[in-house]
Design a protein around this motif. Structure first.
Motif: not given
Length: 86
Positions: A10-14, A17-21
């Motif tokens: 996965l792209p690092k930024e995605l 964000q997914a981890k934060h979600l």
């Protein structure tokens, strides 16, 4: 339920964000992805079931025409004298 490990790229930024979600929802990244995939597959299954039901209803629909139209294309497009096309 038996689980199996998978590897994702996965792209690092995605991923960030997914981890934060996942943290906001009080779950793990694996739990978040599993829930999203479950919802997606359930939605697809429900769509297929609804489509099959509606096609069955249409196949059993009787309009009293025995499958033949009682008019011609010309009948539908007959214009009255003086009538103009918009």
């Amino acid at each position: 339920m038996e689980t199996q490990n998978v590897t994702l790229s996965l792209p690092k930024e995605l991923l960030r964000q997914a981890k934060h979600l996942a943290i906001e929802q009080g779950t793990s990244l694996s739990g978040l992805l599993a829930q999203l995939l479950k919802e997606a597959t359930k939605s697809k299954d429900e769509y297929v079931e609804a489509r099959e039901h509606h096609l069955a209803v249409l196949n059993n629909l009787d309009l009293g025409t025995e499958g033949k139209a009682g008019w011609t294309r010309g009948d539908l497009h007959v214009r009255q004298p003086g009538q103009t096309v918009c």
